[in-house]
Design a protein around this motif. Structure first.
Motif, PDB file in Angstrom:
ATOM      1  N   ASP A 266       0.810  -1.216   0.000  1.00  0.00           N
ATOM      2  CA  ASP A 266       0.000   0.000   0.000  1.00  0.00           C
ATOM      3  C   ASP A 266       0.849   1.274   0.000  1.00  0.00           C
ATOM      4  OD1 ASP A 266      -2.415  -1.438   0.085  1.00  0.00           O
ATOM      5  OD2 ASP A 266      -2.200  -1.705   2.255  1.00  0.00           O
ATOM      6  N   GLY A 267       2.180   1.108  -0.084  1.00  0.00           N
ATOM      7  CA  GLY A 267       3.067   2.256  -0.131  1.00  0.00           C
ATOM      8  C   GLY A 267       3.454   2.808   1.221  1.00  0.00           C
ATOM      9  N   ARG A 268       3.091   2.111   2.315  1.00  0.00           N
ATOM     10  CA  ARG A 268       3.435   2.583   3.656  1.00  0.00           C
ATOM     11  C   ARG A 268       4.834   2.119   4.039  1.00  0.00           C
ATOM     12  NH1 ARG A 268      -1.542   0.198   6.940  1.00  0.00           N
ATOM     13  NH2 ARG A 268      -0.808  -1.585   5.702  1.00  0.00           N
ATOM     14  N   LEU A 269       5.533   2.940   4.809  1.00  0.00           N
ATOM     15  CA  LEU A 269       6.897   2.625   5.223  1.00  0.00           C
ATOM     16  C   LEU A 269       6.886   1.557   6.307  1.00  0.00           C
ATOM     17  CD1 LEU A 269       8.258   6.282   5.378  1.00  0.00           C
ATOM     18  CD2 LEU A 269       9.038   4.519   3.781  1.00  0.00           C
ATOM     19  N   GLU A 270       7.684   0.514   6.112  1.00  0.00           N
ATOM     20  CA  GLU A 270       7.770  -0.583   7.067  1.00  0.00           C
ATOM     21  C   GLU A 270       8.933  -0.327   8.024  1.00  0.00           C
ATOM     22  OE1 GLU A 270       8.063  -3.813   4.122  1.00  0.00           O
ATOM     23  OE2 GLU A 270       6.155  -4.531   4.954  1.00  0.00           O
ATOM     24  N   CYS A 271       8.639  -0.302   9.320  1.00  0.00           N
ATOM     25  CA  CYS A 271       9.655   0.043  10.311  1.00  0.00           C
ATOM     26  C   CYS A 271      10.798  -0.969  10.356  1.00  0.00           C
ATOM     27  CB  CYS A 271       9.009   0.175  11.698  1.00  0.00           C
ATOM     28  SG  CYS A 271       7.854   1.557  11.804  1.00  0.00           S
ATOM     29  N   ALA A 272      10.485  -2.266  10.246  1.00  0.00           N
ATOM     30  CA  ALA A 272      11.528  -3.297  10.303  1.00  0.00           C
ATOM     31  C   ALA A 272      12.500  -3.154   9.138  1.00  0.00           C
ATOM     32  CB  ALA A 272      10.900  -4.681  10.321  1.00  0.00           C
ATOM     33  N   ALA A 273      11.963  -2.898   7.952  1.00  0.00           N
ATOM     34  CA  ALA A 273      12.822  -2.739   6.773  1.00  0.00           C
ATOM     35  C   ALA A 273      13.657  -1.469   6.879  1.00  0.00           C
ATOM     36  CB  ALA A 273      11.961  -2.719   5.512  1.00  0.00           C
ATOM     37  N   LEU A 274      13.065  -0.401   7.404  1.00  0.00           N
ATOM     38  CA  LEU A 274      13.816   0.834   7.611  1.00  0.00           C
ATOM     39  C   LEU A 274      14.951   0.621   8.603  1.00  0.00           C
ATOM     40  CD1 LEU A 274      10.908   3.440   7.817  1.00  0.00           C
ATOM     41  CD2 LEU A 274      12.793   3.512   6.177  1.00  0.00           C
ATOM     42  N   HIS A 275      14.698  -0.151   9.659  1.00  0.00           N
ATOM     43  CA  HIS A 275      15.695  -0.391  10.702  1.00  0.00           C
ATOM     44  C   HIS A 275      16.944  -1.053  10.133  1.00  0.00           C
ATOM     45  CE1 HIS A 275      17.588  -2.023  14.333  1.00  0.00           C
ATOM     46  NE2 HIS A 275      16.885  -1.123  15.014  1.00  0.00           N
ATOM     47  N   ASP A 276      16.772  -1.854   9.092  1.00  0.00           N
ATOM     48  CA  ASP A 276      17.901  -2.590   8.518  1.00  0.00           C
ATOM     49  C   ASP A 276      18.778  -1.740   7.605  1.00  0.00           C
ATOM     50  OD1 ASP A 276      17.114  -4.882   9.826  1.00  0.00           O
ATOM     51  OD2 ASP A 276      15.987  -5.696   8.121  1.00  0.00           O
ATOM     52  N   LEU A 277      18.319  -0.553   7.247  1.00  0.00           N
ATOM     53  CA  LEU A 277      19.117   0.309   6.377  1.00  0.00           C
ATOM     54  C   LEU A 277      20.224   1.000   7.171  1.00  0.00           C
ATOM     55  CD1 LEU A 277      16.351   2.155   4.285  1.00  0.00           C
ATOM     56  CD2 LEU A 277      17.866   0.315   3.497  1.00  0.00           C
ATOM     57  N   PRO A 278      21.355   1.339   6.525  1.00  0.00           N
ATOM     58  CA  PRO A 278      22.370   2.154   7.197  1.00  0.00           C
ATOM     59  C   PRO A 278      21.750   3.490   7.619  1.00  0.00           C
ATOM     60  CG  PRO A 278      23.231   1.242   5.142  1.00  0.00           C
ATOM     61  CD  PRO A 278      21.761   0.955   5.148  1.00  0.00           C
ATOM     62  N   PRO A 279      22.131   4.028   8.780  1.00  0.00           N
ATOM     63  CA  PRO A 279      21.511   5.256   9.279  1.00  0.00           C
ATOM     64  C   PRO A 279      21.479   6.397   8.268  1.00  0.00           C
ATOM     65  CG  PRO A 279      22.901   4.300  10.969  1.00  0.00           C
ATOM     66  CD  PRO A 279      23.118   3.483   9.731  1.00  0.00           C
ATOM     67  N   ALA A 280      22.586   6.619   7.542  1.00  0.00           N
ATOM     68  CA  ALA A 280      22.630   7.740   6.593  1.00  0.00           C
ATOM     69  C   ALA A 280      21.611   7.567   5.478  1.00  0.00           C
ATOM     70  CB  ALA A 280      24.040   7.867   6.000  1.00  0.00           C
ATOM     71  N   VAL A 281      21.391   6.331   5.062  1.00  0.00           N
ATOM     72  CA  VAL A 281      20.412   6.055   4.007  1.00  0.00           C
ATOM     73  C   VAL A 281      19.001   6.156   4.575  1.00  0.00           C
ATOM     74  CG1 VAL A 281      19.596   4.338   2.347  1.00  0.00           C
ATOM     75  CG2 VAL A 281      22.056   4.606   2.777  1.00  0.00           C
ATOM     76  N   ARG A 282      18.784   5.573   5.756  1.00  0.00           N
ATOM     77  CA  ARG A 282      17.450   5.590   6.375  1.00  0.00           C
ATOM     78  C   ARG A 282      16.959   7.021   6.599  1.00  0.00           C
ATOM     79  NH1 ARG A 282      18.522   2.643  10.519  1.00  0.00           N
ATOM     80  NH2 ARG A 282      19.009   4.352  11.951  1.00  0.00           N
ATOM     81  N   ARG A 283      17.838   7.882   7.114  1.00  0.00           N
ATOM     82  CA  ARG A 283      17.421   9.251   7.394  1.00  0.00           C
ATOM     83  C   ARG A 283      17.091  10.010   6.115  1.00  0.00           C
ATOM     84  NH1 ARG A 283      22.088   9.840  11.957  1.00  0.00           N
ATOM     85  NH2 ARG A 283      20.964   8.765  13.630  1.00  0.00           N
ATOM     86  N   ARG A 284      17.757   9.678   5.049  1.00  0.00           N
ATOM     87  CA  ARG A 284      17.418  10.305   3.769  1.00  0.00           C
ATOM     88  C   ARG A 284      16.046   9.843   3.289  1.00  0.00           C
ATOM     89  NH1 ARG A 284      22.704  11.110   4.008  1.00  0.00           N
ATOM     90  NH2 ARG A 284      23.638  12.709   2.653  1.00  0.00           N
ATOM     91  N   VAL A 285      15.727   8.579   3.470  1.00  0.00           N
ATOM     92  CA  VAL A 285      14.405   8.083   3.112  1.00  0.00           C
ATOM     93  C   VAL A 285      13.335   8.802   3.937  1.00  0.00           C
ATOM     94  CG1 VAL A 285      12.870   6.063   3.141  1.00  0.00           C
ATOM     95  CG2 VAL A 285      15.243   5.823   2.360  1.00  0.00           C
ATOM     96  N   LEU A 286      13.608   8.970   5.233  1.00  0.00           N
ATOM     97  CA  LEU A 286      12.651   9.648   6.105  1.00  0.00           C
ATOM     98  C   LEU A 286      12.480  11.113   5.699  1.00  0.00           C
ATOM     99  CD1 LEU A 286      13.729   8.211   9.583  1.00  0.00           C
ATOM    100  CD2 LEU A 286      11.828   7.475   8.125  1.00  0.00           C
ATOM    101  N   ARG A 287      13.572  11.760   5.359  1.00  0.00           N
ATOM    102  CA  ARG A 287      13.497  13.168   4.941  1.00  0.00           C
ATOM    103  C   ARG A 287      12.672  13.304   3.666  1.00  0.00           C
ATOM    104  NH1 ARG A 287      15.832  18.148   5.395  1.00  0.00           N
ATOM    105  NH2 ARG A 287      16.085  19.302   3.446  1.00  0.00           N
ATOM    106  N   ARG A 288      12.919  12.426   2.709  1.00  0.00           N
ATOM    107  CA  ARG A 288      12.162  12.453   1.455  1.00  0.00           C
ATOM    108  C   ARG A 288      10.674  12.248   1.719  1.00  0.00           C
ATOM    109  NH1 ARG A 288      15.373  10.493  -3.360  1.00  0.00           N
ATOM    110  NH2 ARG A 288      13.534   9.285  -3.926  1.00  0.00           N
ATOM    111  N   ALA A 289      10.354  11.322   2.617  1.00  0.00           N
ATOM    112  CA  ALA A 289       8.956  11.043   2.932  1.00  0.00           C
ATOM    113  C   ALA A 289       8.293  12.248   3.596  1.00  0.00           C
ATOM    114  CB  ALA A 289       8.861   9.818   3.843  1.00  0.00           C
ATOM    115  N   ALA A 290       9.026  12.935   4.476  1.00  0.00           N
ATOM    116  CA  ALA A 290       8.477  14.111   5.150  1.00  0.00           C
ATOM    117  C   ALA A 290       8.213  15.236   4.154  1.00  0.00           C
ATOM    118  CB  ALA A 290       9.429  14.572   6.247  1.00  0.00           C
ATOM    119  N   ILE A 291       9.128  15.435   3.218  1.00  0.00           N
ATOM    120  CA  ILE A 291       8.955  16.486   2.214  1.00  0.00           C
ATOM    121  C   ILE A 291       7.780  16.155   1.301  1.00  0.00           C
ATOM    122  CG2 ILE A 291      10.034  17.572   0.196  1.00  0.00           C
ATOM    123  CD1 ILE A 291      12.730  17.296   1.693  1.00  0.00           C
ATOM    124  N   GLU A 292       7.653  14.886   0.920  1.00  0.00           N
ATOM    125  CA  GLU A 292       6.527  14.470   0.084  1.00  0.00           C
ATOM    126  C   GLU A 292       5.196  14.685   0.796  1.00  0.00           C
ATOM    127  OE1 GLU A 292       7.185  10.441  -1.018  1.00  0.00           O
ATOM    128  OE2 GLU A 292       8.925  10.895  -2.280  1.00  0.00           O
TER     129      GLU A 292
END
Length: 341
Positions: A266-292
Motif C-alpha cells: 500500500d506504499g506505507r513505510l515498514e519500520c523493520a525494513a527501515l531499521h535494517d538500512l544504514p543510518p545515513a540512508v534511512r534518514r534520507r528516506v525519512l526526509r524524502r517522505a516528510a517532504i513528500e
C-alpha cells in the motif's frame, strides 16, 4: 599582448560554462549534432559588486564569440535608501557592456527565516520570473570560492549534515537554470579583473554589517581561522564542499533506490525494513517522505529527522512527532505514517 591574468581567468571560467550550456541546449532541442539549435539566451544576475560585474563583463566578451545571446538582471531589494537609483545605475552599466535584454526587478523582502534568507528567497523568485519572461536557458551567478567557504562554515555551525557541508552546486535550480562559473576562483581575482578593466563596482554596506551572520563570518570568523590555522583555509573548505557533494549525491541515489524496498504493497513505510538500512540512508528516506507529505525542505532540519528516526531505532511507545508544515510522523502497527495532520 594577452589580457591580464585575472581577466583571462574569469573569461576562461565563463567560456567553459557557456560551452556546457550550449551542449545541454543542443541536447534539449532534440537536434542532431549537425543541426544548429537556436541561440540560447543566458542572463547574468548582477548586484553591481565586483564579483557580479566581473562576471557580466566576461559574459559580454565570451557570449558573442560562442553564438550565445547575453542579457542581465539586477534585483532591487528595497532595503536601503536610494536602492532603486542604484539598481537603475547597474542596469545602465550592463547595457553599456552590450548586454540585451537588461532589466531591473524590484522585490518586496518578507520576514520569514531571517533577513538574509528572506532577501535570498525574494531574489531567486525575481530571477526565476525574469528567466521565464525572457525565455532564458540559464542564469549566471557570481558566487566565488570565498562564498563557498563561508557557506560550508555556516552549514557546519548549523549541524545540518553532509548536504549542508557540500555548499553551493556549480549547477542548480530547475533544469540546471543556475550556473556558478566562479566557484574555483577567489574573490580577489574578480575584484582585480574589475580594476584592470576600469569597471566601476559597488560595495554593498550590508556585506560589512555585523548584524548579518555571513558578514561576521567573512570579516571575523574566517580571518580568525586563517590566523590560527594558516593560509589555505578557504581552499580547504571549498575542497570539502566538493567532496561532501560527491558523497551526498551517492547517498541520495542509494536512498532513492532503497525507498521502494521499505514500502509495503500500500506504499506505507515498514519500520523493520527501515531499521535494517544504514543510518545515513534511512534518514534520507525519512526526509524524502516528510517532504513528500508537505514539510518545507528549507525548514526541515537534522534534529527533526533524528526525532522521526527514533520511532524506528528507539521505539518505546512514544507519541507522534510534529514536523514543519503541519506534518506529523507516528508509528502505527509496525508502519511509519507521515502525513499532514
Amino acid at each position: 599582448m594577452g589580457p591580464h591574468p585575472a581577466v583571462a581567468a574569469i573569461r576562461l571560467a565563463v567560456r567553459r560554462v557557456l560551452t556546457d550550456i550550449l551542449d545541454d541546449h543542443g541536447r534539449a532541442s532534440g537536434r542532431t549534432p549537425h543541426e544548429r539549435p537556436p541561440s540560447p539566451l543566458v542572463l547574468v544576475a548582477c548586484s553591481g559588486g565586483a564579483d557580479s560585474m566581473a562576471l557580466a563583463s566576461a559574459l559580454a566578451f565570451e557570449a558573442p564569440r560562442l553564438g550565445v545571446r547575453a542579457g542581465g538582471v539586477t534585483v532591487d531589494h528595497g532595503l536601503q535608501a536610494g536602492s532603486d537609483l542604484r539598481a537603475a545605475e547597474v542596469a545602465s552599466r550592463l547595457r553599456e557592456l552590450g548586454l540585451d535584454p537588461v532589466e531591473s526587478a524590484a522585490v518586496t523582502v518578507g520576514r520569514g527565516g531571517g533577513p538574509e534568507a528572506a532577501a535570498r528567497d525574494a531574489r531567486y523568485a525575481a530571477l526565476d520570473a525574469a528567466a521565464e519572461r525572457h525565455g532564458a536557458t540559464a542564469v549566471l551567478l557570481g558566487h566565488t570560492r570565498d562564498d563557498q567557504a563561508e557557506t560550508v562554515l555556516l552549514g557546519l555551525a548549523r549541524g545540518s549534515g553532509i548536504r549542508s557541508l557540500s555548499g553551493m552546486a556549480a549547477v542548480s535550480g530547475a533544469d540546471g537554470r543556475y550556473r556558478r562559473p566562479f566557484l574555483q576562483l577567489d574573490r580577489q581575482t574578480a575584484r582585480k579583473a574589475c580594476m584592470v578593466q576600469s569597471l566601476p563596482v559597488w560595495d554593498d554596506p550590508h556585506n560589512a554589517d555585523p548584524a548579518y551572520t555571513r558578514s561576521r563570518l567573512r570579516h571575523e570568523g574566517l580571518p580568525a581561522l586563517e590566523k590560527a590555522l594558516g593560509k589555505g583555509v578557504v581552499e580547504a573548505l571549498a575542497r570539502t564542499a566538493q567532496l561532501s557533494r560527491d558523497d551526498a549525491d551517492a547517498l541520495d541515489a542509494w536512498a532513492g533506490r532503497a525507498e521502494a524496498g521499505v514500502r509495503d504493497a500500500d506504499g506505507r513505510l515498514e519500520c523493520a525494513a527501515l531499521h535494517d538500512l544504514p543510518p545515513a540512508v534511512r534518514r534520507r528516506v525519512l526526509r524524502r517522505a516528510a517532504i513528500e507529505a508537505g514539510a518545507p525542505a528549507g525548514s526541515l532540519f537534522a534534529r527533526h529527522i533524528e526525532e522521526v528516526d527514533r520511532l524506528i531505532t528507539g521505539w518505546r511507545g512514544q507519541g507522534a512527532i510534529n514536523l514543519p508544515g503541519r506534518v506529523v510522523a507516528r508509528r502505527q502497527g509496525g508502519r511509519l505514517v507521515i502525513r499532514q495532520g
